[in-house]
Write an enzyme that holds these catalytic residues in place. Structure first.
Site, PDB file in Angstrom:
ATOM      1  N   ASN A 150       0.827  -0.886  -0.278  1.00 62.29           N
ATOM      2  CA  ASN A 150      -0.002  -0.344  -0.693  1.00 62.29           C
ATOM      3  C   ASN A 150       0.914   1.160  -0.276  1.00 62.29           C
ATOM      4  O   ASN A 150       0.489   2.557   0.370  1.00 62.29           O
ATOM      5  CB  ASN A 150      -0.780  -0.172   1.224  1.00 62.29           C
ATOM      6  N   HIS A 152       2.758   2.274   2.111  1.00 63.12           N
ATOM      7  CA  HIS A 152       4.003   2.039   3.402  1.00 63.12           C
ATOM      8  C   HIS A 152       5.363   1.890   3.402  1.00 63.12           C
ATOM      9  O   HIS A 152       5.929   1.096   2.677  1.00 63.12           O
ATOM     10  CB  HIS A 152       3.341   1.435   4.609  1.00 63.12           C
ATOM     11  N   GLU A 157       1.321   4.049   7.385  1.00 59.86           N
ATOM     12  CA  GLU A 157       0.582   3.917   6.817  1.00 59.86           C
ATOM     13  C   GLU A 157       0.151   4.926   6.212  1.00 59.86           C
ATOM     14  O   GLU A 157       0.452   6.238   6.442  1.00 59.86           O
ATOM     15  CB  GLU A 157      -0.478   2.995   7.579  1.00 59.86           C
TER      16      GLU A 157
HETATM   17  C1  GLP Z   1       6.654  -4.633   6.885  1.00 59.48           C
HETATM   18  C2  GLP Z   1       7.705  -3.512   7.694  1.00 59.48           C
HETATM   19  C3  GLP Z   1       8.257  -2.238   6.378  1.00 59.48           C
HETATM   20  C4  GLP Z   1       8.317  -3.177   5.037  1.00 59.48           C
HETATM   21  C5  GLP Z   1       7.057  -4.121   4.924  1.00 59.48           C
HETATM   22  C6  GLP Z   1       7.842  -4.413   3.382  1.00 59.48           C
HETATM   23  O1  GLP Z   1       5.517  -3.895   6.565  1.00 59.48           O
HETATM   24  N1  GLP Z   1       7.107  -2.618   8.507  1.00 59.48           N
HETATM   25  O2  GLP Z   1       9.512  -1.316   6.716  1.00 59.48           O
HETATM   26  O3  GLP Z   1       9.264  -2.212   3.849  1.00 59.48           O
HETATM   27  O4  GLP Z   1       7.025  -4.936   5.744  1.00 59.48           O
HETATM   28  O5  GLP Z   1       7.978  -5.668   4.068  1.00 59.48           O
HETATM   29  P1  GLP Z   1       9.377  -7.181   2.513  1.00 59.48           P
HETATM   30  O6  GLP Z   1      10.160  -6.687   2.388  1.00 59.48           O
HETATM   31  O7  GLP Z   1       8.633  -8.515   3.175  1.00 59.48           O
HETATM   32  O8  GLP Z   1       7.889  -6.659   1.492  1.00 59.48           O
END
Ligand code: GLP
Length: 253
Positions: A150, A152, A157
């Site tokens: 999304n 973030h 968020e």
């Molecule tokens: C979590 C973390 C973020 C990260 C996101 C994406 O929500 N708080 O810092 O960037 O996940 O994670 P992934 O790399 O597993 O897609």
């Protein structure tokens, strides 16, 4: 071989986008960028991120350390976020993730590593303490970021403002849905402490890494779309020193 693109933003700010051929190349390029900072400044402050995306990058950094190419003994780190209710003993905590995926494999002084304390009795006081830690460390020499589906960054968020320091956040249903794969107890993944966009934007340099088809659309929106807190990563179009290393296929037209 990667493809290099510059996205020229409002005010002449140039986002550097390195499109890697795959996850392994993305990880190597990102690790190289961090290692170069530590070589130039042995007591660098590294802003670090969790999630699946940086795991390969951390592996490469461990390999570089083991090969004697980089020394982390004076490095300080500050992580983006942590789940409320989880501590180092819980394998789903970001503290446990960092210990496992990076800190235990390099010669960093664990006392120089910082992750918000998800077990703090007073969460608001913990946000204040973490904000002070960030201030005391000074600007991150580099801040690593992943991106959520999304948009973030950290756990910032979609919202109505970019103007926040360290704060508690109620995670959105979409984030809880993605993260629920790792939680048996859903309530454990519903709230987090995160650095704010203000803290992220204060870094001297930002390194955003993104991998896989599921991130392609949101990454394009963040880098080329409207700058809005509704897509938190779009704020990076306002930062003067951003490098994006992606393996989402964005560079393949
Ligand atoms: C979590 C973390 C973020 C990260 C996101 C994406 O929500 N708080 O810092 O960037 O996940 O994670 P992934 O790399 O597993 O897609």
């Amino acid at each position: 071989m990667y493809i290099l693109t510059y996205r020229v933003c409002f005010g002449g700010i140039r986002l550097k986008i390195l499109s890697a051929k795959d996850y392994s190349e993305m990880s190597s390029i990102a690790a190289e960028i961090i290692a170069n900072i530590v070589k130039e400044k042995p007591d660098a402050v590294l802003g670090l991120a969790t999630g699946n995306t940086p795991i390969g990058m951390y592996k490469k950094l461990i390999e570089m350390y083991k090969a004697g190419e980089v020394d982390f003994s004076k490095v300080k780190t500050v992580n983006l976020d942590e789940y409320v209710g989880l501590g180092a003993d819980d394998q789903n905590s970001y503290r446990a993730y960092m210990n496992k995926n990076l800190f235990s494999g390099i010669n960093i002084d664990i006392n120089n590593t910082n992750v918000p304390n998800g077990l703090a009795a007073d969460i608001e006081a913990e946000c204040k303490r973490y904000e002070d830690v960030i201030k005391r460390l000074g600007s991150q020499d580099i801040q690593v970021l992943g991106i959520g589906v999304n948009g973030h960054i950290g756990f910032n968020e979609p919202s109505i403002t970019f103007n926040k320091g360290t704060h508690v956040v109620e995670l959105t249903d979409s984030t809880i849905g993605v993260n629920s794969k790792i939680f048996k107890n859903l309530a454990a993944g519903a709230k987090a402490i995160t650095m704010g966009i203000k803290n992220i934007m204060n870094a001297k340099q930002i390194l955003l890494i993104a991998d896989g088809d599921s991130k392609k659309d949101i990454l394009r929106k963040a880098l080329y779309g409207e700058i809005t807190p509704n897509v938190p990563a779009s704020v990076l179009q306002l930062h003067p020193n951003v490098t994006v290393v992606e393996a989402c296929g964005l560079g393949i037209k």
